[in-house]
Design a protein around this motif. Sequence first.
Motif, short mmCIF file in Angstrom:
data_model
loop_
_atom_site.label_atom_id
_atom_site.label_comp_id
_atom_site.label_asym_id
_atom_site.label_seq_id
_atom_site.Cartn_x
_atom_site.Cartn_y
_atom_site.Cartn_z
N ALA A 155 0.83 -1.21 0.00
CA ALA A 155 0.00 0.00 0.00
C ALA A 155 0.86 1.26 0.00
O ALA A 155 0.56 2.24 -0.69
CB ALA A 155 -0.94 -0.01 1.21
N ALA A 163 -1.58 3.41 -2.18
CA ALA A 163 -2.98 3.02 -2.01
C ALA A 163 -3.47 3.48 -0.64
O ALA A 163 -2.73 3.44 0.34
CB ALA A 163 -3.13 1.51 -2.13
N GLU A 192 -8.37 0.83 0.95
CA GLU A 192 -8.13 -0.18 -0.08
C GLU A 192 -7.38 -1.36 0.52
O GLU A 192 -7.63 -2.53 0.16
CB GLU A 192 -7.35 0.42 -1.24
N GLY A 239 -9.69 -3.64 2.03
CA GLY A 239 -10.33 -4.46 1.01
C GLY A 239 -9.49 -5.65 0.62
O GLY A 239 -10.02 -6.75 0.39
N TRP A 240 -8.17 -5.49 0.56
CA TRP A 240 -7.29 -6.63 0.29
C TRP A 240 -7.40 -7.70 1.37
O TRP A 240 -7.37 -8.89 1.09
CB TRP A 240 -5.84 -6.17 0.18
N ASP A 251 -7.55 -11.15 -4.08
CA ASP A 251 -7.19 -9.93 -4.79
C ASP A 251 -5.67 -9.89 -5.00
O ASP A 251 -4.90 -9.89 -4.04
CB ASP A 251 -7.65 -8.72 -3.99
N THR A 255 -3.94 -7.46 -6.32
CA THR A 255 -3.38 -6.11 -6.41
C THR A 255 -2.13 -5.92 -5.55
O THR A 255 -1.12 -5.39 -6.04
CB THR A 255 -4.45 -5.07 -6.02
#
Length: 588
Positions: free
Chosen positions: A281, A286, A290, A293-294, A300, A302
Amino acid sequence: MSGPRTGGGYHEQLPWAIVALAGTGLTLFTVVWSGGTLGSGLTGNGFHAPPFAMSTVARLTTDGPAALWPTAPAAAVYAGMLALLALLAAPAALAVRFLVERASRPKGLAGRRELAAMCPKGIEARARELRPSLKGREQLRPDETGNLLGDLDPKGPELRSSYEDVELDLMAPRAGKSTGIAVPRVLRAQGAVLLTSNKSDVYAVTRAAREQAGTVWTFDPQGIAHSPRAMWWDLLGECHTIEGARRLAGHFVASVNDDTAKKDFWISAAQNTLTALFLAAARGKAPVVELLGWLADPADRTPIDLLREAKLVAMAEQLQGTVRGAVETRDGIYETARQTVSCLLDPEILAWVTPDPELPEFLPHQHVLGTDTLYLLSKDGGGSAAGVIAGLADATMRAGVVAAERMGGRLDPPLTAVLDEAANVCRISDLPDLYSHFGSRGINVVTLLQSYRQGARVWGEVGMDALWSAATVKLLGAGLDDADFVQKISTLVGQHDVRTPSVSRSKDGTSRSYSYRQEAVLPPDKIRALPKGTALLLATGVRPALIRLRPWYKEPGAAAISAAAKAETAAITQRAAGRLPGVTLGKR
């Protein structure tokens, strides 16, 4: 022949009683004789003293002073007697008082001579060595020379620790931690201040005074003081390196793990996963929301992609291995990680660590160079923001270390960090290892705990032993009920020799002899029963001493501070009721 027995009988004490009675009578007669003559002479009636004999005593008793000093007024004679009596009685009373106090003081404790380095002259000399800004100045204010600890019991002088000392204080609730240690330390601080607490009392007392020194930053995500949000801190600001990300992850883990020395598989794995996510992050810019959310969706990719883009391939592979592992193991790791950062699910807490262009950002590296104040307030127990508080406190103190290195090794003026309720709201897992390092950098850390056992629950027995050993100054106050710990302290204080007389009688006469035995200077029951407002001082290289704390409300200027505290408390109450609109952050 009778066996030995202690004490003396009536016949043994009678000669001494006769001597004492005769001595008292002689002293009183001398005062009357000299005082009457003095009163007669000073009033112009001549210094004609009557004979110093028993006949004079008889005449004085039957005929009064007029028979001895016939030309002098009776009032002048009596005034001379009283004046001389007062003149002799005053130093005698002081001498008796000194002897009584000395006899009542526990033997074996440090006195003024042993504590010379902590007395005003000694601590001033040390301050001039540690603070280059004081060199060349003839007069220094006491608070510029060191941190006030209290007054040596019973009559002083005041004792201070130097700016390279780090302190550990153990006291029961309502034993004087706030009024005698936390508040005075904040009010007297010469440089920047950091305070952690789970209550608003220290904040209410000190806020007005600290506003006069610099900017007051109040980080109050759970409404301890119901302070409006007037700042934000970048939670991920220190996570651009693996070390910084791991430290932040450790703070969140420690906030839910009572003993960091007993991390199980899930706790360790959750810390590793959080480290990777924080790093991803921060490198990928990020937001924290967010990142949450991971955590909610392990599938995910990302964060893995962000780590690869940042050339952190090993970290990306590790995170990917966790995601691709057995479903039960992966879900257990992620659920544990979610629990450690669950406080961030509260939007009220999340807002304090989310960038807000309308509010100033708190920057630790700037804070440590000034005279500003940072209040870190959080509830303890479930749902607390203790992980965030520990992260910000750690970031601030490490910023102080970096600043000290750039200034030649030591902050001047020093940073004062008062970690009140550290075991509840500021669980910095490696605090015991950092303690001595902070002292050498001009960061005066004061950790306040309710008991030794409370600290052991957080840092483990080994960690708490390390914290105890690293603290160069320790204050043990009232209400320590841990029997094993108090017994250890009694052993550390040591023993002293007690002389015991014994008397033996025989047909040849009476003989007196003495024997010696070892006795604890402070038995465990006396340590436990230390009066409120007193503390046992354990300083490196010095015998233990008993001191009296100096509560803020007994110091000069307490009336103004008390009035400001009442106003701030009323404002907190009104804000809690929603009747007072918030104010913006005050500037110098």
